[in-house]
Design a protein around this motif. Structure first.
Motif: not given
Length: 141
Positions: A61-63, A67-72, A97-103, A108-110
């Protein structure tokens, strides 16, 4: 008077309810149906799931997490909602780590494999509020 009454009833029936947050109700898993403007399933706008809230144990799933980001990095916790194992929790880390998303760069992929067991689950970021969680139904594979 009747048009006014009809308008009021329409507004009330179309207004979001607490039920759209999802949960285990009367023996039925009701996944989160609340969606934001980007069609992300979210209850508070802090954490969300892109796509379907009905998944199998083998799905990825893509979540998104504010609170995330490219280095989180992100750790996810899933709480079982249905008996006989209600209250059971599973914790695992998201890939990367955080990747491009609608937000923005907070996607993240889980994998759902750590949950594995079919049932009703609430997923949320580790350290997040339970209210931020998204209810998902895990189907048999």
């Amino acid at each position: 008077m009747r048009p006014l009454l009809a308008a009021v009833l329409l507004v009330i029936s179309c207004a979001p309810t607490r039920d759209d947050r999802g949960g285990y109700v009367n023996g039925i898993c009701e996944p989160t149906t609340r969606r934001d403007a980007q069609a992300v399933a979210t209850t508070t706008g802090q954490f969300g799931l892109i796509g379907s809230t009905s998944l199998s144990g083998g799905d990825v799933a893509q979540v998104v997490w504010r609170g995330g980001g490219p280095t989180t990095s992100l750790a996810v916790i899933a709480y079982r909602l249905d008996p006989p194992s209600a209250g059971t929790s599973v914790r695992w880390s998201a890939a990367g780590y955080g990747a491009t998303s609608p937000w923005g760069d907070v996607g993240y992929s889980i994998g759902m494999k750590p949950i594995g067991t079919p049932g009703c689950w609430r997923i949320l970021p580790e350290g997040g509020r339970v209210d931020d969680g998204v209810v998902i139904a895990i189907r048999p594979m």
